[in-house]
Design an enzyme around this catalytic site. Sequence first.
Site, short mmCIF file in Angstrom:
data_model
loop_
_atom_site.label_atom_id
_atom_site.label_comp_id
_atom_site.label_asym_id
_atom_site.label_seq_id
_atom_site.Cartn_x
_atom_site.Cartn_y
_atom_site.Cartn_z
N ASP A 169 16.73 -20.21 30.95
CA ASP A 169 18.08 -19.82 30.62
C ASP A 169 19.02 -21.03 30.69
OD1 ASP A 169 20.00 -17.71 30.05
OD2 ASP A 169 20.80 -18.14 32.04
N MET B 127 27.38 -2.81 12.74
CA MET B 127 27.35 -4.19 13.22
C MET B 127 28.74 -4.84 13.11
SD MET B 127 24.38 -4.39 14.32
CE MET B 127 24.11 -6.09 14.75
N ASP C 181 36.74 -4.35 5.02
CA ASP C 181 35.76 -3.47 4.39
C ASP C 181 36.33 -3.09 3.03
OD1 ASP C 181 33.26 -1.70 5.93
OD2 ASP C 181 33.90 -1.07 3.93
N VAL D 150 27.86 -6.87 5.68
CA VAL D 150 27.86 -5.74 4.74
C VAL D 150 26.42 -5.23 4.60
CG1 VAL D 150 29.87 -6.70 3.53
CG2 VAL D 150 27.59 -7.09 2.59
N GLU E 100 22.61 -4.24 3.76
CA GLU E 100 21.46 -5.16 3.62
C GLU E 100 20.90 -5.10 2.20
OE1 GLU E 100 20.73 -7.33 5.73
OE2 GLU E 100 18.62 -7.81 5.72
N SER F 257 19.35 -9.25 8.49
CA SER F 257 18.15 -9.26 9.35
C SER F 257 16.92 -9.68 8.58
CB SER F 257 17.88 -7.89 9.97
OG SER F 257 18.89 -7.00 9.77
N HIS G 258 22.58 -13.86 13.47
CA HIS G 258 21.93 -12.57 13.60
C HIS G 258 22.20 -11.94 14.96
CE1 HIS G 258 17.95 -10.11 13.55
NE2 HIS G 258 18.93 -9.42 13.02
N GLU H 269 20.82 -14.98 17.18
CA GLU H 269 20.00 -16.00 16.52
C GLU H 269 20.90 -16.72 15.52
OE1 GLU H 269 15.53 -15.08 15.30
OE2 GLU H 269 16.73 -13.27 15.17
N ASN I 227 12.46 -10.95 14.72
CA ASN I 227 11.77 -9.92 13.94
C ASN I 227 10.40 -10.38 13.47
OD1 ASN I 227 13.58 -7.85 14.22
ND2 ASN I 227 14.79 -8.45 12.43
N TYR J 74 16.06 -11.73 25.62
CA TYR J 74 17.43 -11.33 25.32
C TYR J 74 17.54 -10.49 24.04
CZ TYR J 74 19.34 -14.51 28.84
OH TYR J 74 19.68 -15.13 30.01
N1 NAD Z 1 22.08 -1.87 12.36
C1 NAD Z 1 21.32 -2.75 12.98
O1 NAD Z 1 20.60 -2.44 13.93
C2 NAD Z 1 21.36 -4.20 12.56
C3 NAD Z 1 20.92 -5.19 13.44
C4 NAD Z 1 21.00 -6.52 13.06
C5 NAD Z 1 21.51 -6.86 11.81
N2 NAD Z 1 21.89 -5.87 10.96
C6 NAD Z 1 22.41 -6.28 9.65
O2 NAD Z 1 23.83 -6.15 9.66
C7 NAD Z 1 24.31 -5.83 8.36
C8 NAD Z 1 25.15 -4.58 8.40
O3 NAD Z 1 24.40 -3.52 8.92
P1 NAD Z 1 25.04 -2.19 9.47
O4 NAD Z 1 23.96 -1.48 10.17
O5 NAD Z 1 26.29 -2.50 10.18
O6 NAD Z 1 25.38 -1.43 8.12
P2 NAD Z 1 26.42 -0.29 7.84
O7 NAD Z 1 25.95 0.43 6.64
O8 NAD Z 1 26.74 0.46 9.06
O9 NAD Z 1 27.75 -1.08 7.45
C9 NAD Z 1 27.92 -1.80 6.29
C10 NAD Z 1 29.41 -1.81 5.96
O10 NAD Z 1 29.64 -2.75 4.93
C11 NAD Z 1 30.65 -2.23 4.11
N3 NAD Z 1 30.65 -2.92 2.83
C12 NAD Z 1 29.84 -2.75 1.77
N4 NAD Z 1 30.18 -3.62 0.80
C13 NAD Z 1 31.22 -4.35 1.26
C14 NAD Z 1 32.02 -5.39 0.72
N5 NAD Z 1 31.84 -5.83 -0.52
N6 NAD Z 1 32.98 -5.91 1.50
C15 NAD Z 1 33.19 -5.46 2.73
N7 NAD Z 1 32.48 -4.46 3.28
C16 NAD Z 1 31.51 -3.92 2.55
C17 NAD Z 1 30.36 -0.76 4.03
O11 NAD Z 1 31.49 -0.02 3.62
C18 NAD Z 1 29.95 -0.47 5.47
O12 NAD Z 1 31.07 -0.12 6.25
C19 NAD Z 1 23.06 -5.71 7.48
O13 NAD Z 1 22.85 -6.94 6.86
C20 NAD Z 1 21.96 -5.42 8.49
O14 NAD Z 1 20.70 -5.83 8.06
C21 NAD Z 1 21.86 -4.57 11.30
#
Ligand code: NAD
Length: 721
Positions: A297, A325, A344, A401, A403, A430, A451, A463, A501, A660
């Site tokens: 750490d 996220m 958003d 936004v 994925e 991710s 990440h 990350e 991952n 972590y």
């Molecule tokens: N959920 C998880 O466990 C997790 C973990 C790590 C990383 N991620 C990554 O984080 C990102 C978001 O995931 P999430 O789970 O929060 O998704 P989510 O669907 O909860 O949220 C996505 C948000 O993006 C918004 N959005 C779409 N297009 C947009 C734009 N042009 N401008 C601004 N906002 C826009 C949507 O309205 C929505 O509110 C993804 O890339 C995902 O892979 C997710």
Amino acid sequence: MLYQGDAIRVEVQDGGIALLTLDLKDEAINKLSSSVIGELSLAVDALEAESGLKGLIVASAKDVFIVGADITEFHAMFAKDEAFLVDMNTRIHALFNRIEDLPFPTVTALNGLALGGGCELSLTTDFRVMAETAQIGLPETKLGIVPGWGGCVRLPRLIGADNAIEWIAGGSQNDAETAFKVGAVDDVVPQEKLMAAARDILDKANAGDFDYRARRTEKGSPLKLNAVEQMMAFETAKGYVAGKAGPHYPAPIEAIRVIQKGAGEGRERAQAIEAQAFAKLAKTDVCYNLVGLFMNDQAVKKKAKQYEKSAGTVAQAAVLGAGIMGGGIAYQSAYKGTPILMKDIKPEAIELGLKEARKLLTKQLERGKLSQTKLAEVLSNIRPTLSYGDFDHVDLVVEAVVENPKIKSAVLAEVEANVSEETILASNTSTISIDRLAADLKRPENFCGMHFFNPVHRMPLVEVIRGARTSDAAVAATVAYARQMGKTPIVVNDCPGFLVNRVLFPYFGGFSGLVEHGVDFERADKIMERFGWPMGPAYLLDVVGIDTAVHASEVMAEGFPDRMAHEGKSAIQIMLDNQRLGQKNGKGFYAYEEDKKGKPKKVHDDEAHRLVAEVVRETRELSDDEVIARMMVPLCMETVRCLEDGIVGSPAEADMALIYGIGFPPFRGGALRYIDAMGVAEFVAVAERLADELGALYAPTVRLREMAASGERFYPDASDR
Ligand SMILES: NC(=O)c1ccc[n+]([C@@H]2O[C@H](COP(=O)([O-])OP(=O)(O)OC[C@H]3O[C@@H](n4cnc5c(N)ncnc54)[C@H](O)[C@@H]3O)[C@@H](O)[C@H]2O)c1
């Protein structure tokens, strides 16, 4: 000057008061390394030899008092046998007892952090005065040992067994108010009045207003508890602490036993009990691994600090997407004091993001951890928006936004056109390659991955992914921002799944193979939870989300088809086909009900078992150890590959990222420490056997085979064990 060393000096002030100052040369902090303990012994010789002294003040010239013993010495020290360790601590007890027995009143001025051995040293003096901002505690049990320099003996006699158990078994760091309330310190004053307060106590003790000899008698006598009180204090605490610490962490319970066994004894005998327990615990693998974890750490934090040096502060951040996220990132940034714009495309999404932040803050308010003013301040740090209006003043933008590579590319290009040339863009993707996302950008050097893990406010890892064209400045700024958010950033290179991952999915691959060999997934979960994981693989898949997991495993299969492609339908795919998305829609490998607190609680679901039965190819009787090996070997092997491929810079960073990021059992120290503990040759033998039977997912690399043959390890410091 009575004594002058590299870490300690003793001088005599007006009125015959000796001042022992800790001021370790060329270091920002004080720690009690073996050489400092050597100096302490000489300083005590000098104090004993001087006649006419009227008192002693122990103080520090650093910002901290003493952060503890020098943990970097532990591995080599603990490699010695138990008798050596008992003897070592017995000598320190004798030295500390000499301080306690000096023929004049003594006081410690606690100006800052006083942990472990630092706290124990302060307990030898008759009194302690503490600055309002200082902290005190005995965190040894977190390293798998008990306090070994008298903490288990003096603290309960000073603050009562129940309070001492709480401090020692919990390993907490306590503020001045708490310390004063339980009687660990005698006075709390503003920093600038500390030395005067220490002097005042000595004057009062010399004038007979404070009975310092009574203090000594109390600290050196058996604990004042009758049988019923003992039973209440010790047995109740054991039950509670065992439940909290779990079966893999023996130190907290052992600490209670030490206090209990020593309760009826005088000072020296109680100290002997403590020394025995300390030596026994210092020899355990758990202690070895937890000490290793501490050092890893530190190494990871040091690396982050180096990056940080070349970065300015992120004064204004922004996040795109107010989903799970994005909302979490906005909250965490705001909470730690960096204002953030949250953009958003949908007003209702923004409302949801803000609602989530408000919910987290209200919880803290209810628990008394946050004031109404702070709550308002945090919320005002989040500025929701539907436009790029104010983006020209933003230092760093996190893209979170949906994925989808096309949407992400479009959004990143759009934001790039609305920010200054210096603004750093970081994607929270991710699964999408950072190089691929960088391809359409005008300033790919300003772009990297950032990440986060879900839930953002709780998961310590970030990350930071360096793409082929990412500049050092972009990495440094992103590392700095992660640290501003109170997170531990680990820099890795771009590849499918990045580090965490990429390592986690082979583990799920091992799990799928087990299910296909007829292993009940609930049994697999129980075995892995007993092994030390916070949740088993099926439960973890439900929490991650089955759809997310299937998508990510497709990306991994495409990236590493030789070992991560899956033949036929997996149990995870079957769940998705049946719209069982996991916790998010109430059913996956388990069904989910709401518990009394409104949290999802998993329950057995016959339907899930019936569905999974479809993928069973043959039924095998597999032992628990075999089940563990079939999931742990792929995870560990992929960690080895990430290290060999230069995805991650060092074993320390790889192991910390797993602890972590995905809750790898801390007492096992991480994947590479786990291989070391097993022995590289033994690990390779198991991996080869499984590879013959199950394929490339298990195959050891050429380099690992070489390591096995030459007796090399990931952590060379372990070789003297
Ligand atoms: N959920 C998880 O466990 C997790 C973990 C790590 C990383 N991620 C990554 O984080 C990102 C978001 O995931 P999430 O789970 O929060 O998704 P989510 O669907 O909860 O949220 C996505 C948000 O993006 C918004 N959005 C779409 N297009 C947009 C734009 N042009 N401008 C601004 N906002 C826009 C949507 O309205 C929505 O509110 C993804 O890339 C995902 O892979 C997710």
